[in-house]
Write an enzyme that holds these catalytic residues in place. Structure first.
Site, PDB file in Angstrom:
ATOM      1  N   LYS A  14       0.828  -1.212   0.000  1.00 52.16           N
ATOM      2  CA  LYS A  14       0.000   0.000   0.000  1.00 52.16           C
ATOM      3  C   LYS A  14       0.865   1.266   0.000  1.00 52.16           C
ATOM      4  CE  LYS A  14      -2.337  -0.961   3.792  1.00 52.16           C
ATOM      5  NZ  LYS A  14      -1.719  -2.241   4.205  1.00 52.16           N
ATOM      6  N   ARG A  89      -9.823   0.589   8.931  1.00 50.59           N
ATOM      7  CA  ARG A  89      -9.381  -0.762   9.295  1.00 50.59           C
ATOM      8  C   ARG A  89     -10.424  -1.517  10.102  1.00 50.59           C
ATOM      9  NH1 ARG A  89      -3.453   0.403   8.978  1.00 50.59           N
ATOM     10  NH2 ARG A  89      -2.267  -1.466   9.409  1.00 50.59           N
ATOM     11  N   ARG A 128      11.565  -5.680   5.062  1.00 44.74           N
ATOM     12  CA  ARG A 128      11.406  -4.240   5.287  1.00 44.74           C
ATOM     13  C   ARG A 128      11.953  -3.861   6.663  1.00 44.74           C
ATOM     14  NH1 ARG A 128       5.408  -1.866   4.698  1.00 44.74           N
ATOM     15  NH2 ARG A 128       5.190  -2.213   6.929  1.00 44.74           N
ATOM     16  N   ARG A 134      11.271   0.326  11.640  1.00 48.07           N
ATOM     17  CA  ARG A 134       9.992   0.091  12.322  1.00 48.07           C
ATOM     18  C   ARG A 134      10.089  -1.145  13.179  1.00 48.07           C
ATOM     19  NH1 ARG A 134       4.784   0.627   8.470  1.00 48.07           N
ATOM     20  NH2 ARG A 134       3.990  -0.639  10.185  1.00 48.07           N
ATOM     21  N   ARG A 146      -0.209  -8.643  13.596  1.00 53.95           N
ATOM     22  CA  ARG A 146      -0.813  -7.636  12.710  1.00 53.95           C
ATOM     23  C   ARG A 146      -1.661  -8.322  11.642  1.00 53.95           C
ATOM     24  NH1 ARG A 146       4.443  -4.823  10.897  1.00 53.95           N
ATOM     25  NH2 ARG A 146       3.140  -3.558   9.542  1.00 53.95           N
TER      26      ARG A 146
HETATM   27  P1  AMP Z   1       0.598   0.677   9.039  1.00 52.74           P
HETATM   28  O1  AMP Z   1       1.674   1.683   8.847  1.00 52.74           O
HETATM   29  O2  AMP Z   1      -0.637   1.003   8.232  1.00 52.74           O
HETATM   30  O3  AMP Z   1       1.075  -0.726   8.836  1.00 52.74           O
HETATM   31  O4  AMP Z   1       0.139   0.769  10.568  1.00 52.74           O
HETATM   32  C1  AMP Z   1       1.024   0.481  11.625  1.00 52.74           C
HETATM   33  C2  AMP Z   1       0.250   0.308  12.917  1.00 52.74           C
HETATM   34  O5  AMP Z   1      -0.461   1.534  13.217  1.00 52.74           O
HETATM   35  C3  AMP Z   1      -0.843  -0.756  12.877  1.00 52.74           C
HETATM   36  O6  AMP Z   1      -0.333  -2.043  13.178  1.00 52.74           O
HETATM   37  C4  AMP Z   1      -1.792  -0.258  13.961  1.00 52.74           C
HETATM   38  O7  AMP Z   1      -1.304  -0.533  15.257  1.00 52.74           O
HETATM   39  C5  AMP Z   1      -1.731   1.251  13.766  1.00 52.74           C
HETATM   40  N1  AMP Z   1      -2.757   1.728  12.796  1.00 52.74           N
HETATM   41  C6  AMP Z   1      -2.535   2.294  11.581  1.00 52.74           C
HETATM   42  N2  AMP Z   1      -3.692   2.623  10.989  1.00 52.74           N
HETATM   43  C7  AMP Z   1      -4.673   2.250  11.839  1.00 52.74           C
HETATM   44  C8  AMP Z   1      -6.098   2.293  11.801  1.00 52.74           C
HETATM   45  N3  AMP Z   1      -6.748   2.787  10.725  1.00 52.74           N
HETATM   46  N4  AMP Z   1      -6.788   1.793  12.865  1.00 52.74           N
HETATM   47  C9  AMP Z   1      -6.151   1.299  13.941  1.00 52.74           C
HETATM   48  N5  AMP Z   1      -4.817   1.211  14.040  1.00 52.74           N
HETATM   49  C10 AMP Z   1      -4.073   1.673  13.003  1.00 52.74           C
END
Ligand code: AMP
Length: 191
Positions: A14, A89, A128, A134, A146
């Site tokens: 994404k 999400r 990654r 991260r 996740r």
């Molecule tokens: P990402 O960068 O999209 O992989 O998000 C990293 C982490 O941020 C996720 O594992 C969640 O803990 C949190 N997170 C990101 N977007 C959301 C969302 N829309 N709702 C809840 N948690 C989120």
């Protein structure tokens, strides 16, 4: 306004595809993951609260991310459109987004859903993790958590948009440019 959701599990590409799509179509990129990481690096109270969930691979509470998106929409009132990445999400987030967009007399045009096998996701995320800095990418247990959050809470968001016939599945494995071309084709068909 043209608003789209780029959907898919962690590691489905994404972020990579969002960067290419926003520069091609002039959309404003709204990634809740990026917004949360920025709150963490600025050590805000919101960031500190979110970090506890993110470090475990769990979703951050709905009201926190919905509030962040609501502010971001207000701050970018002049945007041509938004590309939502990593949001919504949960079904509650999807409903909240629809309401926020309705207030702005707009809606989601399409959800493009990247399809990638689970083995490939874990492989990509661990790779990654070697360079992203991260912490949630470098631990296989957190990665698996996740993916479980995705399967149990997030996958249903696609069903929500399916009811409105807005979901298009796109193969997320193969060359980055081939995937980008497939996504672009779907957008061009709807512009
Ligand atoms: P990402 O960068 O999209 O992989 O998000 C990293 C982490 O941020 C996720 O594992 C969640 O803990 C949190 N997170 C990101 N977007 C959301 C969302 N829309 N709702 C809840 N948690 C989120």
């Amino acid at each position: 306004m043209f608003n789209l959701i780029l959907f898919g599990p962690p590691g489905s590409g994404k972020g990579t595809q969002s960067e290419k799509l926003i520069s091609k179509y002039g959309l404003k990129h709204l990634s809740t993951g990026d917004l949360l990481r920025s709150e963490i690096s600025r050590q805000t109270p919101l960031g500190m609260e979110a970090k506890n969930f993110m470090d475990k691979g769990q979703l951050v509470p709905d009201e926190v991310v919905i509030g962040m998106i609501s502010s971001a929409l207000d701050e970018n009132a002049e945007a041509k459109g938004f590309l939502f990445d990593g949001f919504p999400r949960t079904s509650a987030q999807a409903e909240a987004l629809d309401n926020l967009l309705e207030l702005k007399k707009t809606n989601i045009a399409v959800m493009l859903a990247l399809d990638v096998s689970e083995d490939e996701l874990v492989k990509r995320l661990l790779k990654r993790g070697e360079t992203s800095g991260r912490s949630d990418d470098s631990n296989e247990q957190v990665i698996r958590a996740r993916i479980v959050e995705y399967r149990t809470k997030t996958e249903a968001v696609a069903d929500y948009y399916r009811r409105f016939d807005k979901v298009v599945m796109v193969k997320g494995e193969g060359g980055i440019d081939d995937i980008f071309n497939s996504l672009s084709l779907e957008i061009d068909n709807r512009l």
